[in-house]
Scaffold this motif. Structure first.
Motif, PDB file in Angstrom:
ATOM      1  N   SER A 227       0.822  -1.218   0.000  1.00  0.00           N
ATOM      2  CA  SER A 227       0.000   0.000   0.000  1.00  0.00           C
ATOM      3  C   SER A 227       0.854   1.265   0.000  1.00  0.00           C
ATOM      4  CB  SER A 227      -0.922   0.008   1.230  1.00  0.00           C
ATOM      5  OG  SER A 227      -1.768  -1.101   1.222  1.00  0.00           O
ATOM      6  N   GLU A 228       1.829   1.326   0.905  1.00  0.00           N
ATOM      7  CA  GLU A 228       2.664   2.522   0.991  1.00  0.00           C
ATOM      8  C   GLU A 228       3.480   2.704  -0.280  1.00  0.00           C
ATOM      9  OE1 GLU A 228       6.046   4.516   3.957  1.00  0.00           O
ATOM     10  OE2 GLU A 228       5.061   2.633   4.479  1.00  0.00           O
ATOM     11  N   ARG A 229       4.002   1.573  -0.815  1.00  0.00           N
ATOM     12  CA  ARG A 229       4.776   1.663  -2.052  1.00  0.00           C
ATOM     13  C   ARG A 229       3.905   2.163  -3.198  1.00  0.00           C
ATOM     14  NH1 ARG A 229       7.686  -3.663  -4.313  1.00  0.00           N
ATOM     15  NH2 ARG A 229       8.691  -3.494  -2.268  1.00  0.00           N
ATOM     16  N   ARG A 230       2.665   1.682  -3.267  1.00  0.00           N
ATOM     17  CA  ARG A 230       1.761   2.132  -4.328  1.00  0.00           C
ATOM     18  C   ARG A 230       1.485   3.629  -4.214  1.00  0.00           C
ATOM     19  NH1 ARG A 230       3.285  -1.425  -6.630  1.00  0.00           N
ATOM     20  NH2 ARG A 230       2.287  -3.392  -7.157  1.00  0.00           N
ATOM     21  N   GLU A 231       1.323   4.107  -2.972  1.00  0.00           N
ATOM     22  CA  GLU A 231       1.078   5.540  -2.786  1.00  0.00           C
ATOM     23  C   GLU A 231       2.290   6.359  -3.227  1.00  0.00           C
ATOM     24  OE1 GLU A 231       0.027   6.085   1.265  1.00  0.00           O
ATOM     25  OE2 GLU A 231      -1.871   4.980   1.114  1.00  0.00           O
ATOM     26  N   LEU A 232       3.480   5.882  -2.870  1.00  0.00           N
ATOM     27  CA  LEU A 232       4.701   6.584  -3.280  1.00  0.00           C
ATOM     28  C   LEU A 232       4.866   6.548  -4.794  1.00  0.00           C
ATOM     29  CD1 LEU A 232       7.166   5.360  -0.509  1.00  0.00           C
ATOM     30  CD2 LEU A 232       6.154   7.633  -0.732  1.00  0.00           C
ATOM     31  N   GLU A 233       4.560   5.380  -5.402  1.00  0.00           N
ATOM     32  CA  GLU A 233       4.636   5.282  -6.859  1.00  0.00           C
ATOM     33  C   GLU A 233       3.650   6.244  -7.504  1.00  0.00           C
ATOM     34  OE1 GLU A 233       3.911   1.235  -7.797  1.00  0.00           O
ATOM     35  OE2 GLU A 233       5.982   0.595  -7.486  1.00  0.00           O
ATOM     36  N   GLN A 235       2.536   9.060  -6.314  1.00  0.00           N
ATOM     37  CA  GLN A 235       3.062  10.419  -6.210  1.00  0.00           C
ATOM     38  C   GLN A 235       4.195  10.644  -7.202  1.00  0.00           C
ATOM     39  OE1 GLN A 235       4.153  11.049  -2.122  1.00  0.00           O
ATOM     40  NE2 GLN A 235       2.141  10.472  -1.354  1.00  0.00           N
ATOM     41  N   LEU A 236       5.058   9.636  -7.331  1.00  0.00           N
ATOM     42  CA  LEU A 236       6.187   9.753  -8.245  1.00  0.00           C
ATOM     43  C   LEU A 236       5.708   9.841  -9.687  1.00  0.00           C
ATOM     44  CD1 LEU A 236       9.251   9.757  -8.673  1.00  0.00           C
ATOM     45  CD2 LEU A 236       9.165   7.256  -8.720  1.00  0.00           C
ATOM     46  N   PHE A 237       4.761   8.957 -10.052  1.00  0.00           N
ATOM     47  CA  PHE A 237       4.244   8.962 -11.418  1.00  0.00           C
ATOM     48  C   PHE A 237       3.564  10.292 -11.736  1.00  0.00           C
ATOM     49  CE2 PHE A 237       3.648   4.081 -11.902  1.00  0.00           C
ATOM     50  CZ  PHE A 237       5.019   3.929 -11.827  1.00  0.00           C
ATOM     51  N   HIS A 238       2.795  10.798 -10.777  1.00  0.00           N
ATOM     52  CA  HIS A 238       2.087  12.051 -11.017  1.00  0.00           C
ATOM     53  C   HIS A 238       3.075  13.209 -11.133  1.00  0.00           C
ATOM     54  CE1 HIS A 238      -1.418  14.508 -11.317  1.00  0.00           C
ATOM     55  NE2 HIS A 238      -1.167  15.179 -10.205  1.00  0.00           N
ATOM     56  N   SER A 239       4.112  13.186 -10.283  1.00  0.00           N
ATOM     57  CA  SER A 239       5.140  14.225 -10.377  1.00  0.00           C
ATOM     58  C   SER A 239       5.844  14.170 -11.726  1.00  0.00           C
ATOM     59  CB  SER A 239       6.163  14.056  -9.251  1.00  0.00           C
ATOM     60  OG  SER A 239       5.544  14.226  -7.996  1.00  0.00           O
ATOM     61  N   ALA A 240       6.078  12.930 -12.195  1.00  0.00           N
ATOM     62  CA  ALA A 240       6.724  12.777 -13.499  1.00  0.00           C
ATOM     63  C   ALA A 240       5.840  13.324 -14.615  1.00  0.00           C
ATOM     64  CB  ALA A 240       7.047  11.308 -13.753  1.00  0.00           C
ATOM     65  N   LYS A 241       4.519  13.136 -14.467  1.00  0.00           N
ATOM     66  CA  LYS A 241       3.609  13.703 -15.466  1.00  0.00           C
ATOM     67  C   LYS A 241       3.732  15.221 -15.510  1.00  0.00           C
ATOM     68  CE  LYS A 241      -0.138  10.297 -15.478  1.00  0.00           C
ATOM     69  NZ  LYS A 241      -1.577  10.089 -15.227  1.00  0.00           N
ATOM     70  N   LEU A 242       3.736  15.823 -14.324  1.00  0.00           N
ATOM     71  CA  LEU A 242       3.824  17.283 -14.279  1.00  0.00           C
ATOM     72  C   LEU A 242       5.162  17.761 -14.835  1.00  0.00           C
ATOM     73  CD1 LEU A 242       2.240  17.943 -10.762  1.00  0.00           C
ATOM     74  CD2 LEU A 242       1.148  18.072 -13.014  1.00  0.00           C
ATOM     75  N   ALA A 243       6.233  16.972 -14.543  1.00  0.00           N
ATOM     76  CA  ALA A 243       7.539  17.328 -15.102  1.00  0.00           C
ATOM     77  C   ALA A 243       7.510  17.239 -16.624  1.00  0.00           C
ATOM     78  CB  ALA A 243       8.618  16.407 -14.538  1.00  0.00           C
ATOM     79  N   SER A 244       6.829  16.210 -17.151  1.00  0.00           N
ATOM     80  CA  SER A 244       6.716  16.054 -18.600  1.00  0.00           C
ATOM     81  C   SER A 244       5.942  17.217 -19.211  1.00  0.00           C
ATOM     82  CB  SER A 244       6.023  14.727 -18.932  1.00  0.00           C
ATOM     83  OG  SER A 244       6.776  13.638 -18.459  1.00  0.00           O
ATOM     84  N   GLY A 468      -4.868  -2.423 -10.222  1.00  0.00           N
ATOM     85  CA  GLY A 468      -4.442  -1.087 -10.640  1.00  0.00           C
ATOM     86  C   GLY A 468      -3.324  -0.553  -9.791  1.00  0.00           C
ATOM     87  N   CYS A 469      -2.769   0.501 -10.305  1.00  0.00           N
ATOM     88  CA  CYS A 469      -1.633   1.149  -9.654  1.00  0.00           C
ATOM     89  C   CYS A 469      -2.085   2.322  -8.788  1.00  0.00           C
ATOM     90  CB  CYS A 469      -0.684   1.671 -10.740  1.00  0.00           C
ATOM     91  SG  CYS A 469       0.983   1.086 -10.557  1.00  0.00           S
ATOM     92  N   ASN A 470      -3.400   2.676  -8.898  1.00  0.00           N
ATOM     93  CA  ASN A 470      -3.927   3.836  -8.182  1.00  0.00           C
ATOM     94  C   ASN A 470      -3.097   5.077  -8.440  1.00  0.00           C
ATOM     95  OD1 ASN A 470      -5.979   2.305  -6.973  1.00  0.00           O
ATOM     96  ND2 ASN A 470      -4.535   1.535  -5.463  1.00  0.00           N
ATOM     97  N   VAL A 471      -2.721   5.275  -9.688  1.00  0.00           N
ATOM     98  CA  VAL A 471      -1.852   6.397 -10.038  1.00  0.00           C
ATOM     99  C   VAL A 471      -2.715   7.578 -10.484  1.00  0.00           C
ATOM    100  CG1 VAL A 471      -0.048   7.164 -11.561  1.00  0.00           C
ATOM    101  CG2 VAL A 471      -0.020   4.862 -10.684  1.00  0.00           C
TER     102      VAL A 471
END
Length: 471
Positions: A227-233, A235-244, A468-471
């Motif tokens: 669960s915690e890893r999925r939440e961190l992923e 956040q990371l994926f969403h941050s990467a989207k914003l960076a893109s 799902g990844c809940n991203v």
């Protein structure tokens, strides 16, 4: 051996050596003179010998701790055996003392080991459960109780499938059957339903337990809460989207400015020549088309930047590629990159998280653009690999990847870009997304001659609303 007066009539050599007594000091002596008073009080040996004389029944199965002068304490397992004559009268009682000091020491070590292992299991942060060969729960550790909400007595003797989502129960049954055939299972993700009804992603590993004869006696399962890893992923994926999106900002601004500029010019003509019917109609159409185009771009950006719902759905790979290209194609053209599309019109529909795949494709496009700072050709191909997979191939004519770096490109934060020009997360996130879809990504490159990335995604995958990844 004792007579009816509880005096010693026979003592073997081993007893004399272990007790450090001579035969003269032992034969004919009363039992109270042979053993220390502490042992006599603890064992009540005198009374037990008298009871055997009276009843004619042996006394078996007790331990005695005995220390001779100058020697360490020894542990004996003793029993009393009556010796009966032809008339059924007990003539003597034999005391047999078996030295079990070593066995007791080993037993204590085993107990210490068992306590240590039990402490390790109970102190673990991961779920540790033992099952019988049919998958029935035997033990359930503290972490399992904390994560699932079920205490041990609520689950013992129940199948582990009880707490799995319905769509994955058959998978667990198949795993248990495979274990009995010698298959190892490591890091398979299955959803666990808590007592409160929440579904938690758990990475499971299963192994067989065998006895000394190598017979299967059970199964041990270890589950790591993701669960915690999925939440961190997420956040990371969403941050990467914003960076893109930040990287694409220049091209997006140009993309939106064009239709707005056309709309603005048409509006000025309308104001300048309001009586011209044909011009008014043409200008209105231009304004409408420009606003529609700008609205479409903004809509695509909102869809891309919005977190994924974590649901697999039927997805046409070609559509996902084209939608991603729409976000960045103009920016690529401005940097003198020619886009060639070889999209198989008969590509089969797969089940996927559409937005996640679009993020992976965008990362591939940006990676190719970075590899061709002076322009080049980017060829995007979609095709099938037999009947099991679809492939998306990104081939650029850029500077390529050196041999010493090619094994590192999917590592987080690895980048060959200058400081401040790249995070090194694009390819690692793409790798995670493709793995999440049970696919593979392969790279072929020669320094100075371009790079080819091949993404392979399975066609057949069950659509499960709980995945799902809940991203």
């Amino acid at each position: 051996m004792f007579d009816r007066n509880l005096r010693v009539i026979i003592a073997n050599k081993n007893f004399l050596e272990k007790s450090r007594r001579t035969e003269y000091e032992t034969i004919g002596k009363h039992v109270d003179e042979i053993f220390p008073s502490v042992i006599l009080q603890y064992t009540q040996l005198s009374e037990r010998i008298r009871t055997v004389f009276k009843g004619g029944v042996g006394d078996r199965g007790r331990e005695m701790y005995y220390r001779s002068p100058g020697l360490p304490t020894r542990v004996y397992y003793y029993n009393l055996t009556p010796l009966i004559d032809d008339q059924g009268i007990v003539e003597n009682v034999m005391l047999i003392m078996d030295d079990i000091t070593q066995q007791v020491s080993l037993r204590e070590k085993v107990r210490q080991t068992e306590r240590h292992l039990a402490s390790v299991v109970e102190s673990a942060n991961d779920i540790v459960t033992s099952l019988d060969p049919k998958g029935m729960i035997l033990t359930w550790n503290n972490a399992a109780e904390r994560i699932s909400g079920y205490i041990e007595r609520e689950l013992v003797s129940k199948p582990l499938t009880t707490i799995f989502v319905d769509a994955q129960k058959a998978t667990l049954v198949s795993i248990i059957e495979g274990l009995s055939k010698g298959k190892m299972v490591k890091h398979i993700e299955l959803g666990l339903i808590t007592k409160m009804g929440k579904i938690i992603p758990i990475s499971w590993s299963f192994a067989l337990m065998r006895d000394d004869a190598q017979m299967v006696v059970g199964i041990v399962g270890v589950g790591q809460d993701l669960s915690e890893r999925r939440e961190l992923e997420a956040q990371l994926f969403h941050s990467a989207k914003l960076a893109s999106l930040g990287v694409m900002a220049g091209g997006i601004a140009h993309e939106i400015r064009n239709p707005l500029g056309i709309s603005s010019a048409a509006a000025q003509l309308l104001l300048e020549y309001p009586e011209n019917e044909s011009l008014r109609k043409e200008c209105a159409q231009k304004i409408y088309s420009g606003i529609k185009r700008a609205s479409q771009i903004i809509e695509e950006l909102l869809k891309f930047s919005h977190p994924s719902k974590g649901q697999f759905e039927p997805t046409n790979i070609n559509d996902a590629v084209v939608e991603t290209l729409n976000l960045i194609e103009k920016q690529l053209v401005l940097t003198r990159i020619e886009i060639k599309k070889n999209l198989d019109s008969h590509i089969p529909v797969i089940t996927a998280e559409r937005n996640l795949l679009k993020q992976a494709f965008l990362n591939m496009l940006l990676n190719a653009a970075n590899a061709m700072p002076d322009g080049g050709i980017l060829t995007i191909t979609t095709e099938t690999d037999g009947k099991n997979s679809v492939m998306v191939i990104f081939k650029d004519t850029g500077r390529g990847i050196s041999a010493e770096n090619i094994d590192k490109i999917f590592d987080p934060f690895f980048t060959t870009m200058p400081v401040g020009k790249g995070t090194g997360l694009g390819l690692s996130i793409t790798y995670s997304i493709i793995k999440h879809h049970e696919g593979t990504i392969h790279v072929e490159s020669t320094a100075g001659k371009g790079t080819t990335f091949t993404i392979k995604l399975p066609i057949k995958k069950k659509i499960n609303s709980e995945e799902g990844c809940n991203v």
